[in-house]
Design a protein around this motif. Structure first.
Motif, PDB file in Angstrom:
ATOM      1  N   VAL A  37       0.738  -1.129  -0.140  1.00 14.78           N
ATOM      2  CA  VAL A  37      -0.118   0.078  -0.053  1.00 14.78           C
ATOM      3  C   VAL A  37       0.895   1.282  -0.084  1.00 14.78           C
ATOM      4  O   VAL A  37       0.663   2.249  -0.670  1.00 14.78           O
ATOM      5  N   SER A  38       1.700   1.221   0.799  1.00 16.63           N
ATOM      6  CA  SER A  38       3.029   2.323   0.768  1.00 16.63           C
ATOM      7  C   SER A  38       3.654   2.628  -0.580  1.00 16.63           C
ATOM      8  O   SER A  38       3.742   3.757  -1.145  1.00 16.63           O
ATOM      9  N   GLU A  39       3.927   1.477  -1.243  1.00 20.03           N
ATOM     10  CA  GLU A  39       4.611   1.803  -2.357  1.00 20.03           C
ATOM     11  C   GLU A  39       3.831   2.048  -3.599  1.00 20.03           C
ATOM     12  O   GLU A  39       4.078   3.100  -4.559  1.00 20.03           O
ATOM     13  N   ALA A  40       2.335   1.871  -3.444  1.00 19.98           N
ATOM     14  CA  ALA A  40       1.467   2.146  -4.401  1.00 19.98           C
ATOM     15  C   ALA A  40       1.096   3.594  -4.312  1.00 19.98           C
ATOM     16  O   ALA A  40       0.649   4.238  -5.058  1.00 19.98           O
ATOM     17  N   GLY A  41       1.440   4.317  -3.273  1.00 16.07           N
ATOM     18  CA  GLY A  41       1.131   5.669  -2.794  1.00 16.07           C
ATOM     19  C   GLY A  41      -0.120   5.934  -2.504  1.00 16.07           C
ATOM     20  O   GLY A  41      -0.670   7.179  -2.484  1.00 16.07           O
ATOM     21  N   LEU A  42      -0.865   5.109  -2.046  1.00 16.18           N
ATOM     22  CA  LEU A  42      -2.181   5.151  -1.658  1.00 16.18           C
ATOM     23  C   LEU A  42      -2.382   5.967  -0.176  1.00 16.18           C
ATOM     24  O   LEU A  42      -1.344   5.824   0.524  1.00 16.18           O
ATOM     25  N   THR A  43      -3.362   6.967  -0.145  1.00 14.15           N
ATOM     26  CA  THR A  43      -3.329   7.658   1.374  1.00 14.15           C
ATOM     27  C   THR A  43      -4.453   6.871   2.247  1.00 14.15           C
ATOM     28  O   THR A  43      -4.327   7.212   3.271  1.00 14.15           O
ATOM     29  N   ASN A  44      -5.106   6.087   1.614  1.00 15.67           N
ATOM     30  CA  ASN A  44      -6.147   5.225   2.551  1.00 15.67           C
ATOM     31  C   ASN A  44      -6.475   3.904   1.935  1.00 15.67           C
ATOM     32  O   ASN A  44      -6.228   3.611   0.648  1.00 15.67           O
ATOM     33  N   PHE A  45      -6.647   2.943   2.888  1.00 15.31           N
ATOM     34  CA  PHE A  45      -6.735   1.575   2.417  1.00 15.31           C
ATOM     35  C   PHE A  45      -7.566   0.680   3.582  1.00 15.31           C
ATOM     36  O   PHE A  45      -7.206   1.181   4.787  1.00 15.31           O
ATOM     37  N   GLU A  46      -8.653   0.211   3.159  1.00 13.96           N
ATOM     38  CA  GLU A  46      -9.160  -0.715   4.175  1.00 13.96           C
ATOM     39  C   GLU A  46      -9.453  -2.055   3.638  1.00 13.96           C
ATOM     40  O   GLU A  46      -9.736  -2.240   2.511  1.00 13.96           O
ATOM     41  N   TYR A  47      -9.030  -3.084   4.642  1.00 14.32           N
ATOM     42  CA  TYR A  47      -9.155  -4.394   4.354  1.00 14.32           C
ATOM     43  C   TYR A  47      -9.942  -5.210   5.292  1.00 14.32           C
ATOM     44  O   TYR A  47      -9.710  -4.909   6.468  1.00 14.32           O
ATOM     45  N   THR A  48     -10.954  -5.984   5.170  1.00 16.63           N
ATOM     46  CA  THR A  48     -11.531  -6.837   6.064  1.00 16.63           C
ATOM     47  C   THR A  48     -11.657  -8.248   5.677  1.00 16.63           C
ATOM     48  O   THR A  48     -11.811  -8.728   4.396  1.00 16.63           O
ATOM     49  N   GLU A  49     -11.585  -9.187   6.539  1.00 14.29           N
ATOM     50  CA  GLU A  49     -11.422 -10.556   6.517  1.00 14.29           C
ATOM     51  C   GLU A  49     -11.957 -11.191   7.458  1.00 14.29           C
ATOM     52  O   GLU A  49     -11.252 -11.217   8.897  1.00 14.29           O
ATOM     53  N   GLY A  50     -13.147 -11.723   7.695  1.00 16.40           N
ATOM     54  CA  GLY A  50     -13.795 -12.355   8.824  1.00 16.40           C
ATOM     55  C   GLY A  50     -14.068 -11.319   9.648  1.00 16.40           C
ATOM     56  O   GLY A  50     -14.554 -10.065   9.559  1.00 16.40           O
ATOM     57  N   ASN A  51     -13.397 -11.200  11.098  1.00 17.08           N
ATOM     58  CA  ASN A  51     -13.398 -10.598  12.081  1.00 17.08           C
ATOM     59  C   ASN A  51     -12.257  -9.635  12.279  1.00 17.08           C
ATOM     60  O   ASN A  51     -12.057  -8.868  13.219  1.00 17.08           O
ATOM     61  N   ILE A  52     -11.552  -9.510  11.394  1.00 14.85           N
ATOM     62  CA  ILE A  52     -10.138  -8.731  11.095  1.00 14.85           C
ATOM     63  C   ILE A  52     -10.429  -7.791  10.217  1.00 14.85           C
ATOM     64  O   ILE A  52     -10.972  -7.772   9.106  1.00 14.85           O
ATOM     65  N   ARG A  53     -10.274  -6.441  10.739  1.00 13.51           N
ATOM     66  CA  ARG A  53     -10.383  -5.466  10.085  1.00 13.51           C
ATOM     67  C   ARG A  53      -9.021  -4.517   9.879  1.00 13.51           C
ATOM     68  O   ARG A  53      -8.515  -4.148  11.239  1.00 13.51           O
ATOM     69  N   ILE A  54      -8.514  -4.208   8.869  1.00 16.31           N
ATOM     70  CA  ILE A  54      -7.446  -3.234   8.771  1.00 16.31           C
ATOM     71  C   ILE A  54      -7.480  -1.865   8.007  1.00 16.31           C
ATOM     72  O   ILE A  54      -7.977  -2.092   7.077  1.00 16.31           O
ATOM     73  N   VAL A  55      -7.340  -0.886   8.693  1.00 15.94           N
ATOM     74  CA  VAL A  55      -7.384   0.344   7.970  1.00 15.94           C
ATOM     75  C   VAL A  55      -6.233   1.099   8.111  1.00 15.94           C
ATOM     76  O   VAL A  55      -5.504   1.240   9.114  1.00 15.94           O
ATOM     77  N   MET A  56      -5.656   1.670   6.754  1.00 18.57           N
ATOM     78  CA  MET A  56      -4.364   2.383   6.866  1.00 18.57           C
ATOM     79  C   MET A  56      -4.612   3.693   6.172  1.00 18.57           C
ATOM     80  O   MET A  56      -5.486   3.677   5.230  1.00 18.57           O
ATOM     81  N   SER A  57      -4.016   4.599   6.821  1.00 15.10           N
ATOM     82  CA  SER A  57      -4.187   6.149   6.440  1.00 15.10           C
ATOM     83  C   SER A  57      -2.884   6.785   6.427  1.00 15.10           C
ATOM     84  O   SER A  57      -2.167   6.583   7.413  1.00 15.10           O
ATOM     85  N   CYS A  58      -2.872   7.714   5.383  1.00 14.51           N
ATOM     86  CA  CYS A  58      -1.232   8.588   5.660  1.00 14.51           C
ATOM     87  C   CYS A  58      -2.041   9.944   5.001  1.00 14.51           C
ATOM     88  O   CYS A  58      -2.201  10.109   3.770  1.00 14.51           O
ATOM     89  N   PRO A  59      -2.413  10.992   6.085  1.00 13.58           N
ATOM     90  CA  PRO A  59      -3.112  12.265   5.495  1.00 13.58           C
ATOM     91  C   PRO A  59      -2.163  12.954   4.667  1.00 13.58           C
ATOM     92  O   PRO A  59      -1.014  13.022   4.733  1.00 13.58           O
ATOM     93  N   GLU A  60      -2.783  13.653   3.500  1.00 17.54           N
ATOM     94  CA  GLU A  60      -2.042  14.315   2.909  1.00 17.54           C
ATOM     95  C   GLU A  60      -1.630  15.708   3.400  1.00 17.54           C
ATOM     96  O   GLU A  60      -2.525  16.236   4.212  1.00 17.54           O
ATOM     97  N   HIS A  61      -0.596  16.041   3.327  1.00 16.75           N
ATOM     98  CA  HIS A  61      -0.057  17.442   3.878  1.00 16.75           C
ATOM     99  C   HIS A  61       0.944  17.883   3.214  1.00 16.75           C
ATOM    100  O   HIS A  61       1.890  17.167   2.765  1.00 16.75           O
TER     101      HIS A  61
END
Length: 159
Positions: free
Chosen positions: A13-37
């Motif tokens: 996700v970091s290499e792709a340059g995304l600022t927000n990413f969310e992933y859910t699998e079963g009862n696991i939820r991963i949220v990544m964010s890098c605010p733009e500034h």
């Protein structure tokens, strides 16, 4: 999802340059964010949630390399710096022994075989054995017991 899989996901996700990413699998939820500034880029934050447990951790970032440090790493010093480096595969706390009252897995001068346990890195309450990738003699141990370690940080030199 295993810790190593999460690290691969964060890196992708970091290499792709995304600022927000969310992933859910079963009862696991991963949220990544890098605010733009504007200015230096802030460190991305990874939010991991499994059931009722929630944890936010900074995403692993490569350490900036200083030109002098790069030259020092490229050229071996006059004293014997030959050998293979065992690097830390994840962020956590390094332990040299399986318990406080047990002897260290290895010490400088010990002969080790490929696959032999050299130490343990605790990450998110999981104990991950660090195994030798090489046959040889432990020439140097770069970290102390209970020291915080980073992804890619040199832990041992095996000659």
């Amino acid at each position: 999802m295993q810790y190593e899989e999460i690290l691969k996901l964060v890196k992708g996700v970091s290499e792709a340059g995304l600022t927000n990413f969310e992933y859910t699998e079963g009862n696991i939820r991963i949220v990544m964010s890098c605010p733009e500034h504007k200015g230096p880029a802030p460190a991305p934050v990874v939010s991991v949630q499994e059931g009722d447990m929630h944890m936010e951790i900074p995403a692993p970032q490569p350490a900036p390399v200083q030109p002098e440090a790069a030259a020092a790493q490229a050229a071996p010093a006059a004293d014997d710096q030959s050998g293979n480096i065992v690097k830390c595969p994840l962020v956590g706390t390094f332990y040299e022994a399986p318990s406080e009252d047990a002897p260290a897995f290895v010490k400088v001068g010990d002969t080790v075989k490929k696959g032999q346990t050299l130490g343990i890195v605790e990450a998110m309450k999981l104990m991950n054995e660090i195994e030798s990738e090489f046959d040889g003699v432990v020439k140097e141990i770069y970290v102390q017991n209970e020291e915080s370690v980073e992804y890619g940080q040199p832990l041992f030199r095996i000659g």
